[in-house]
Design a protein around this motif. Structure first.
Motif, PDB file in Angstrom:
ATOM      1  N   GLU A   1     -73.024   5.659  84.511  1.00 54.97           N
ATOM      2  CA  GLU A   1     -72.222   5.165  83.378  1.00 54.97           C
ATOM      3  C   GLU A   1     -73.050   4.305  82.436  1.00 54.97           C
ATOM      4  O   GLU A   1     -73.965   3.600  82.865  1.00 54.97           O
ATOM      5  CB  GLU A   1     -71.007   4.381  83.884  1.00 54.97           C
ATOM      6  CG  GLU A   1     -71.338   3.320  84.901  1.00 54.97           C
ATOM      7  CD  GLU A   1     -70.139   2.954  85.777  1.00 54.97           C
ATOM      8  OE1 GLU A   1     -69.700   1.791  85.682  1.00 54.97           O
ATOM      9  OE2 GLU A   1     -69.665   3.798  86.544  1.00 54.97           O
TER      10      GLU A   1
ATOM     11  N   ASN B   1     -72.317   1.921  78.772  1.00 51.27           N
ATOM     12  CA  ASN B   1     -71.488   1.409  77.687  1.00 51.27           C
ATOM     13  C   ASN B   1     -72.180   1.776  76.361  1.00 51.27           C
ATOM     14  O   ASN B   1     -73.385   1.632  76.264  1.00 51.27           O
ATOM     15  CB  ASN B   1     -71.383  -0.119  77.841  1.00 51.27           C
ATOM     16  CG  ASN B   1     -70.490  -0.757  76.814  1.00 51.27           C
ATOM     17  OD1 ASN B   1     -69.467  -0.228  76.462  1.00 51.27           O
ATOM     18  ND2 ASN B   1     -70.907  -1.914  76.331  1.00 51.27           N
ATOM     19  N   PRO B   2     -71.507   2.326  75.359  1.00 51.84           N
ATOM     20  CA  PRO B   2     -70.056   2.325  75.113  1.00 51.84           C
ATOM     21  C   PRO B   2     -69.331   3.611  75.512  1.00 51.84           C
ATOM     22  O   PRO B   2     -68.155   3.754  75.190  1.00 51.84           O
ATOM     23  CB  PRO B   2     -70.020   2.185  73.585  1.00 51.84           C
ATOM     24  CG  PRO B   2     -71.191   3.009  73.140  1.00 51.84           C
ATOM     25  CD  PRO B   2     -72.255   2.787  74.176  1.00 51.84           C
ATOM     26  N   TYR B   3     -69.981   4.536  76.197  1.00 51.19           N
ATOM     27  CA  TYR B   3     -69.321   5.819  76.479  1.00 51.19           C
ATOM     28  C   TYR B   3     -68.244   5.688  77.546  1.00 51.19           C
ATOM     29  O   TYR B   3     -67.280   6.447  77.561  1.00 51.19           O
ATOM     30  CB  TYR B   3     -70.368   6.859  76.884  1.00 51.19           C
ATOM     31  CG  TYR B   3     -71.404   7.044  75.814  1.00 51.19           C
ATOM     32  CD1 TYR B   3     -71.059   7.578  74.573  1.00 51.19           C
ATOM     33  CD2 TYR B   3     -72.720   6.644  76.010  1.00 51.19           C
ATOM     34  CE1 TYR B   3     -72.009   7.721  73.570  1.00 51.19           C
ATOM     35  CE2 TYR B   3     -73.670   6.793  75.009  1.00 51.19           C
ATOM     36  CZ  TYR B   3     -73.308   7.322  73.792  1.00 51.19           C
ATOM     37  OH  TYR B   3     -74.240   7.458  72.796  1.00 51.19           O
ATOM     38  N   LEU B   4     -68.428   4.741  78.465  1.00 54.45           N
ATOM     39  CA  LEU B   4     -67.415   4.440  79.470  1.00 54.45           C
ATOM     40  C   LEU B   4     -67.136   2.947  79.422  1.00 54.45           C
ATOM     41  O   LEU B   4     -67.883   2.179  78.828  1.00 54.45           O
ATOM     42  CB  LEU B   4     -67.903   4.857  80.857  1.00 54.45           C
ATOM     43  CG  LEU B   4     -68.094   6.373  81.060  1.00 54.45           C
ATOM     44  CD1 LEU B   4     -68.758   6.651  82.398  1.00 54.45           C
ATOM     45  CD2 LEU B   4     -66.775   7.120  80.953  1.00 54.45           C
ATOM     46  N   LYS B   5     -66.064   2.541  80.076  1.00 53.39           N
ATOM     47  CA  LYS B   5     -65.661   1.135  80.011  1.00 53.39           C
ATOM     48  C   LYS B   5     -66.778   0.225  80.508  1.00 53.39           C
ATOM     49  O   LYS B   5     -67.655   0.648  81.279  1.00 53.39           O
ATOM     50  CB  LYS B   5     -64.384   0.911  80.818  1.00 53.39           C
ATOM     51  CG  LYS B   5     -64.548   1.147  82.313  1.00 53.39           C
ATOM     52  CD  LYS B   5     -63.232   0.952  83.035  1.00 53.39           C
ATOM     53  CE  LYS B   5     -63.415   1.166  84.542  1.00 53.39           C
ATOM     54  NZ  LYS B   5     -62.155   0.993  85.281  1.00 53.39           N
ATOM     55  N   GLU B   6     -66.719  -1.012  80.093  1.00 60.96           N
ATOM     56  CA  GLU B   6     -67.797  -1.952  80.384  1.00 60.96           C
ATOM     57  C   GLU B   6     -67.745  -2.399  81.839  1.00 60.96           C
ATOM     58  O   GLU B   6     -66.883  -3.167  82.247  1.00 60.96           O
ATOM     59  CB  GLU B   6     -67.722  -3.164  79.451  1.00 60.96           C
ATOM     60  CG  GLU B   6     -68.982  -3.980  79.454  1.00 60.96           C
ATOM     61  CD  GLU B   6     -69.079  -4.931  78.262  1.00 60.96           C
ATOM     62  OE1 GLU B   6     -69.979  -5.774  78.271  1.00 60.96           O
ATOM     63  OE2 GLU B   6     -68.243  -4.819  77.355  1.00 60.96           O
ATOM     64  N   THR B   7     -68.661  -1.880  82.627  1.00 60.34           N
ATOM     65  CA  THR B   7     -68.836  -2.289  84.018  1.00 60.34           C
ATOM     66  C   THR B   7     -70.233  -2.869  84.159  1.00 60.34           C
ATOM     67  O   THR B   7     -71.027  -2.842  83.214  1.00 60.34           O
ATOM     68  CB  THR B   7     -68.699  -1.088  84.963  1.00 60.34           C
ATOM     69  OG1 THR B   7     -69.769  -0.171  84.683  1.00 60.34           O
ATOM     70  CG2 THR B   7     -67.349  -0.390  84.798  1.00 60.34           C
TER      71      THR B   7
ATOM     72  N   THR C   1     -73.219  -1.818  81.604  1.00 58.18           N
ATOM     73  CA  THR C   1     -73.857  -2.849  80.780  1.00 58.18           C
ATOM     74  C   THR C   1     -75.371  -2.874  81.005  1.00 58.18           C
ATOM     75  O   THR C   1     -76.158  -2.910  80.055  1.00 58.18           O
ATOM     76  CB  THR C   1     -73.257  -4.230  81.096  1.00 58.18           C
ATOM     77  OG1 THR C   1     -71.851  -4.194  80.819  1.00 58.18           O
ATOM     78  CG2 THR C   1     -73.907  -5.315  80.241  1.00 58.18           C
TER      79      THR C   1
ATOM     80  N   THR D   1     -63.425  11.553  80.487  1.00 57.64           N
ATOM     81  CA  THR D   1     -62.855  10.414  79.766  1.00 57.64           C
ATOM     82  C   THR D   1     -63.664  10.051  78.521  1.00 57.64           C
ATOM     83  O   THR D   1     -63.230   9.205  77.731  1.00 57.64           O
ATOM     84  CB  THR D   1     -62.785   9.182  80.686  1.00 57.64           C
ATOM     85  OG1 THR D   1     -64.072   8.992  81.287  1.00 57.64           O
ATOM     86  CG2 THR D   1     -61.750   9.383  81.782  1.00 57.64           C
TER      87      THR D   1
ATOM     88  N   ASN E   1     -67.661   9.662  69.830  1.00 59.16           N
ATOM     89  CA  ASN E   1     -69.035   9.290  70.173  1.00 59.16           C
ATOM     90  C   ASN E   1     -70.080  10.259  69.633  1.00 59.16           C
ATOM     91  O   ASN E   1     -71.268  10.108  69.907  1.00 59.16           O
ATOM     92  CB  ASN E   1     -69.166   9.168  71.691  1.00 59.16           C
ATOM     93  CG  ASN E   1     -68.404   7.985  72.251  1.00 59.16           C
ATOM     94  OD1 ASN E   1     -68.700   6.839  71.938  1.00 59.16           O
ATOM     95  ND2 ASN E   1     -67.393   8.258  73.059  1.00 59.16           N
TER      96      ASN E   1
ATOM     97  N   GLU F   1     -56.749   8.691  88.624  1.00 59.17           N
ATOM     98  CA  GLU F   1     -56.060   7.554  87.981  1.00 59.17           C
ATOM     99  C   GLU F   1     -55.483   6.572  88.994  1.00 59.17           C
ATOM    100  O   GLU F   1     -55.199   5.420  88.665  1.00 59.17           O
ATOM    101  CB  GLU F   1     -54.951   8.072  87.065  1.00 59.17           C
ATOM    102  CG  GLU F   1     -53.914   8.926  87.764  1.00 59.17           C
ATOM    103  CD  GLU F   1     -52.927   9.561  86.800  1.00 59.17           C
ATOM    104  OE1 GLU F   1     -51.888  10.037  87.278  1.00 59.17           O
ATOM    105  OE2 GLU F   1     -53.191   9.577  85.575  1.00 59.17           O
TER     106      GLU F   1
END
Length: 271
Positions: A12, A14-20, A24, A49, A55, A109
């Motif tokens: 993952e 960021n910014p393609y997926l939530k900030e983890t 980061t 997602t 993007n 989910e």
């Protein structure tokens, strides 16, 4: 002297997926390593997602079109690319409808891990390797982030051991506090052996395809391990010490790039 080439493989960004934590780190570390004078390439899965239009992802036709066989089934490999503005960092995405079309990442989910995460991880790692070969870009070091990219060390040391594009790359694995709860498929070890792993490589996975056994296999194979989270699995930390694997302790995002670059240089000097 030519600039060293560093390949980043991550689950993952960021910014393609939530900030983890991983997202980061993998947003900032490649740029920091580039600022140290290295050439970089960055790869991640094209999870469903990720909004392609927002993007500005587009398919790279010259890199797509190959089929990867996993468990006797052909799976088309699709490569997409986008740039993170304003830093202009290019990111390559590994895509396939069977594994990544679903509107989810590693979990559904409800937070339950997908039953085919073993095959998704195999496809992702092999997809990166085959794309790097097509790019004719030979990495000096491969830095993997998160368990979804963990198989890279095995594939470099076994399946691509004779490939001139990849066989000389050092492999560094950043271990995070990202354990999966449900063991991977019981047939995971068989799929890896079919690809070229030895029975010795997968003996832990034969007992149970757990997070700990997967990571122990990686520690056995990797040239170095980075502590990506402030706390990591204590069993695995003890295993790193037992195996005397070169180890970089935890650093904050702000401190990480210079620390990693120094760590890379030590590994290169031992070549």
């Amino acid at each position: 002297m030519d600039a060293k080439k560093v390949l980043f493989i991550t689950q993952e960004i960021n910014p393609y997926l939530k900030e983890t934590e991983i997202a980061t780190v993998c947003r900032h570390l490649p740029m920091g390593i580039q600022d140290c004078g290295c050439e970089i390439r960055t790869f991640m899965p094209k999870f469903g997602t990720i909004n392609e239009r927002r993007n500005q992802l587009h398919e790279v036709i010259r890199l797509s079109g190959m089929n990867l066989i996993i468990d006797d089934t052909d799976h088309p490999l699709i490569i997409k690319v986008a740039s993170i503005q304003p830093v202009r960092m290019q990111v390559y995405f590994i895509d396939n409808d069977d594994y990544f079309l679903r509107k989810a990442g590693i979990n559904d989910e409800d937070g339950t891990e997908f039953d085919d995460n073993d095959e998704r991880s195999i496809f992702f790692v092999r997809g990166v390797m085959e794309t790097i070969k097509k790019l004719r870009w030979i990495p000096d070091l491969i830095h993997c982030h998160g368990w979804f990219s963990a198989l890279t060390a095995l594939y470099i040391k076994r399946m691509y051991a004779d490939d001139p594009s990849l066989c000389n790359a050092k492999v560094v694995y950043s271990m995070y506090n990202d354990a999966f709860q449900k063991p991977l498929s019981p047939s995971f070890a068989d799929k890896l052996v079919t690809d070229g792993a030895t029975e010795e490589d997968v003996k832990g996975l034969r007992q149970e395809a757990s997070y700990e056994h997967l990571n122990q296999m990686v520690i056995d194979m990797a040239d170095g391990v980075v502590q990506g989270s402030e706390t990591i699995n204590p069993v695995l930390k003890a295993y790193i010490e037992e195996k005397k694997t070169p180890f970089l302790p935890y650093h904050t995002v702000e401190e990480l790039a210079p620390a990693c670059y120094e760590f890379y240089q030590k590994l290169w000097s031992e070549a």
